[in-house]
Scaffold this motif. Structure first.
Motif, PDB file in Angstrom:
ATOM      1  N   ILE A   1       0.867  -1.182   0.000  1.00 54.68           N
ATOM      2  CA  ILE A   1       0.000   0.000   0.000  1.00 54.68           C
ATOM      3  C   ILE A   1       0.901   1.227   0.000  1.00 54.68           C
ATOM      4  O   ILE A   1       1.786   1.367   0.848  1.00 54.68           O
ATOM      5  N   THR A   2       0.677   2.115  -0.952  1.00 55.25           N
ATOM      6  CA  THR A   2       1.508   3.319  -1.062  1.00 55.25           C
ATOM      7  C   THR A   2       0.862   4.529  -0.391  1.00 55.25           C
ATOM      8  O   THR A   2       1.549   5.372   0.168  1.00 55.25           O
ATOM      9  N   ARG A   3      -0.463   4.609  -0.420  1.00 53.08           N
ATOM     10  CA  ARG A   3      -1.172   5.706   0.245  1.00 53.08           C
ATOM     11  C   ARG A   3      -2.654   5.383   0.309  1.00 53.08           C
ATOM     12  O   ARG A   3      -3.162   4.555  -0.462  1.00 53.08           O
ATOM     13  N   ILE A   4      -3.337   6.051   1.251  1.00 54.20           N
ATOM     14  CA  ILE A   4      -4.790   5.949   1.354  1.00 54.20           C
ATOM     15  C   ILE A   4      -5.336   7.358   1.502  1.00 54.20           C
ATOM     16  O   ILE A   4      -4.931   8.104   2.395  1.00 54.20           O
ATOM     17  N   THR A   5      -6.238   7.734   0.626  1.00 54.79           N
ATOM     18  CA  THR A   5      -6.896   9.029   0.727  1.00 54.79           C
ATOM     19  C   THR A   5      -8.349   8.810   1.130  1.00 54.79           C
ATOM     20  O   THR A   5      -8.912   7.733   0.896  1.00 54.79           O
ATOM     21  N   THR A   6      -8.941   9.823   1.749  1.00 57.82           N
ATOM     22  CA  THR A   6     -10.333   9.699   2.201  1.00 57.82           C
ATOM     23  C   THR A   6     -11.148  10.887   1.715  1.00 57.82           C
ATOM     24  O   THR A   6     -10.607  11.932   1.336  1.00 57.82           O
ATOM     25  N   SER A   7     -12.461  10.723   1.742  1.00 56.03           N
ATOM     26  CA  SER A   7     -13.361  11.771   1.267  1.00 56.03           C
ATOM     27  C   SER A   7     -13.647  12.829   2.319  1.00 56.03           C
ATOM     28  O   SER A   7     -14.369  13.780   2.067  1.00 56.03           O
ATOM     29  N   CYS A   8     -13.077  12.672   3.524  1.00 63.16           N
ATOM     30  CA  CYS A   8     -13.297  13.640   4.600  1.00 63.16           C
ATOM     31  C   CYS A   8     -12.089  13.655   5.522  1.00 63.16           C
ATOM     32  O   CYS A   8     -11.514  12.601   5.815  1.00 63.16           O
TER      33      CYS A   8
ATOM     34  N   ILE B   1     -17.336   3.713   4.236  1.00 66.63           N
ATOM     35  CA  ILE B   1     -17.374   3.950   5.683  1.00 66.63           C
ATOM     36  C   ILE B   1     -18.736   4.513   6.045  1.00 66.63           C
ATOM     37  O   ILE B   1     -19.171   5.513   5.462  1.00 66.63           O
ATOM     38  N   LYS B   2     -19.425   3.868   6.974  1.00 67.47           N
ATOM     39  CA  LYS B   2     -20.760   4.315   7.327  1.00 67.47           C
ATOM     40  C   LYS B   2     -20.957   4.274   8.831  1.00 67.47           C
ATOM     41  O   LYS B   2     -20.124   3.781   9.589  1.00 67.47           O
ATOM     42  N   GLY B   3     -22.091   4.797   9.269  1.00 65.98           N
ATOM     43  CA  GLY B   3     -22.421   4.830  10.695  1.00 65.98           C
ATOM     44  C   GLY B   3     -23.337   5.995  10.984  1.00 65.98           C
ATOM     45  O   GLY B   3     -23.864   6.640  10.072  1.00 65.98           O
ATOM     46  N   ASN B   4     -23.520   6.283  12.244  1.00 66.02           N
ATOM     47  CA  ASN B   4     -24.383   7.385  12.654  1.00 66.02           C
ATOM     48  C   ASN B   4     -23.826   8.012  13.924  1.00 66.02           C
ATOM     49  O   ASN B   4     -23.543   7.307  14.899  1.00 66.02           O
ATOM     50  N   VAL B   5     -23.651   9.334  13.892  1.00 62.84           N
ATOM     51  CA  VAL B   5     -23.119  10.055  15.047  1.00 62.84           C
ATOM     52  C   VAL B   5     -24.285  10.672  15.808  1.00 62.84           C
ATOM     53  O   VAL B   5     -25.033  11.503  15.258  1.00 62.84           O
ATOM     54  N   ILE B   6     -24.427  10.292  17.062  1.00 60.77           N
ATOM     55  CA  ILE B   6     -25.485  10.841  17.917  1.00 60.77           C
ATOM     56  C   ILE B   6     -24.997  12.153  18.508  1.00 60.77           C
ATOM     57  O   ILE B   6     -23.930  12.216  19.119  1.00 60.77           O
TER      58      ILE B   6
ATOM     59  N   ALA C   1     -12.767   5.527   1.528  1.00 62.16           N
ATOM     60  CA  ALA C   1     -11.310   5.498   1.623  1.00 62.16           C
ATOM     61  C   ALA C   1     -10.775   4.846   0.345  1.00 62.16           C
ATOM     62  O   ALA C   1     -11.222   3.750  -0.030  1.00 62.16           O
ATOM     63  N   PHE C   2      -9.835   5.514  -0.316  1.00 61.71           N
ATOM     64  CA  PHE C   2      -9.293   5.047  -1.590  1.00 61.71           C
ATOM     65  C   PHE C   2      -7.884   4.495  -1.351  1.00 61.71           C
ATOM     66  O   PHE C   2      -6.982   5.228  -0.942  1.00 61.71           O
ATOM     67  N   ILE C   3      -7.721   3.193  -1.603  1.00 61.95           N
ATOM     68  CA  ILE C   3      -6.467   2.510  -1.305  1.00 61.95           C
ATOM     69  C   ILE C   3      -5.627   2.398  -2.574  1.00 61.95           C
ATOM     70  O   ILE C   3      -6.038   1.762  -3.560  1.00 61.95           O
TER      71      ILE C   3
END
Length: 263
Positions: free
Chosen positions: A82-89, A143-148, A126-128
Motif C-alpha cells: 500500500i503506497t497511500r490511502i486518501t479519504t473523502s473527509c 465507511i458508514k455509521g451514525n453520530v449521535i 477510503a481510496f487505497i
C-alpha cells in the motif's frame, strides 16, 4: 431613435452573456462522476474476506476518536505494498501495513473517525492505492455509521458569566428613540442547579430590562435571554449599560456590551 437604442442594448447584452459563458468551464457529468467515484484496478489480488464496508454503528459525538480495523489478503503471487490511502473527509484517517505483503499473506488497515462536530449519518470513502498503480486505486472502502449529537451543547456558547453561558456577549440597538426594541441572546445554564438570570439594577441602565425564556433555566437547559430597551426621556442614550446579577464576579466580568447602531 429609441428603437435603435433598444436594439443596440440587446446586442450588447447578448455579447456580454456570450463572453461570460465562454469563461465558464462546463464539467461533464462523466467527469464529475469519475472524480467522486474513481474506477478501480481490475485486480482481484487484494481480497477483503469480510467485505469492503466499515460500519462504525451508532457512536456519540463526544465519545472521542473511534477506531476500526479491516484485514485484507494478497491472493496473488507477487508482493503488494500500500503506497497511500486518501479519504473523502478529513475526519477520517487511515493507517496501514507499510511493508510488502507477500502472496498468501495478510495485511491490515486501521480506520480512525473523529465524530466531534459531525453529528448525523456517516457516509465516507477510503481510496487505497498500491504499487500496482500510481493513478488508480486498487480498492475502495465504504465507511458508514451514525453520530449521535452530544448532549453537552456548552461548546455552542463561548461566552460565560459564571455558569450562565451565552452565544454572544454583544447586542446591537438601533439609534431610534421612539421604538421599544427586544433582542434575544441564546443562552444555557452550564451549572448543576437552576438559575434565574436577572440584571444588576444598580449598574444597569434603567431603560434596559432582562428576563429569560424560560424564566428559570434548569441545569444544562438552553433558552434565551430577553433584553428589552425602552427609550426614556430622562436617560441619556449613550452609554447604555447592562450587567448580569452575580455577586461572585466583578462588574467587568458580567457585562453584556451594548452597541448603538447609527445607520
Amino acid at each position: 431613435m429609441r428603437i435603435v437604442r433598444v436594439i443596440i442594448s440587446a446586442l450588447v447584452a447578448t455579447m456580454v452573456a456570450t463572453s461570460s459563458l465562454a469563461q465558464i468551464r462546463i464539467i461533464s457529468r462523466e467527469k464529475r462522476d469519475s472524480v467522486a467515484n474513481p474506477a478501480t484496478l481490475q485486480c482481484k489480488d487484494m481480497h477483503f474476506a469480510k467485505g469492503r464496508t466499515i460500519d462504525f454503528g451508532a457512536i456519540k459525538e463526544d465519545g472521542g476518536l473511534q477506531t476500526r480495523s479491516i484485514e485484507w489478503q494478497n491472493r496473488g503471487t507477487k508482493p503488494i505494498s500500500i503506497t497511500r490511502i486518501t479519504t473523502s473527509c478529513g475526519c477520517v484517517r487511515c493507517s496501514y501495513t507499510h511493508t510488502p505483503v507477500e502472496g498468501g499473506k495478510s495485511g491490515s488497515i486501521e480506520i480512525k473517525y473523529a465524530p466531534e462536530g459531525h453529528p448525523g449519518v456517516i457516509r465516507h470513502r477510503a481510496f487505497i492505492y498500491t504499487d500496482l498503480s500510481a493513478d488508480m486505486p486498487t480498492a475502495i472502502l465504504d465507511i458508514k455509521g451514525n453520530v449521535i449529537a452530544s448532549a453537552d451543547r456548552s461548546g455552542d456558547y463561548p461566552h460565560a458569566i459564571g455558569y450562565l453561558l451565552l452565544r454572544s456577549r454583544e447586542i446591537r440597538i438601533d439609534n431610534d428613540s421612539d421604538r421599544v426594541q427586544t433582542i434575544r441572546v441564546a443562552c444555557m445554564n452550564g451549572g448543576k442547579i437552576p438559575m434565574t438570570p436577572r440584571k444588576d439594577a444598580l449598574l444597569t441602565s434603567e431603560s434596559i430590562s432582562l428576563t429569560a425564556e424560560p424564566q428559570t433555566l434548569q441545569a444544562g437547559e438552553e433558552g434565551d435571554l430577553i433584553i428589552r430597551y425602552t427609550p426614556s426621556k430622562n436617560e441619556e442614550k449613550h452609554p447604555l449599560r447592562l450587567f448580569v446579577e452575580n455577586r461572585n464576579l466583578p462588574p467587568r466580568d458580567r457585562e453584556v456590551k451594548i452597541i448603538i447602531r447609527t445607520e
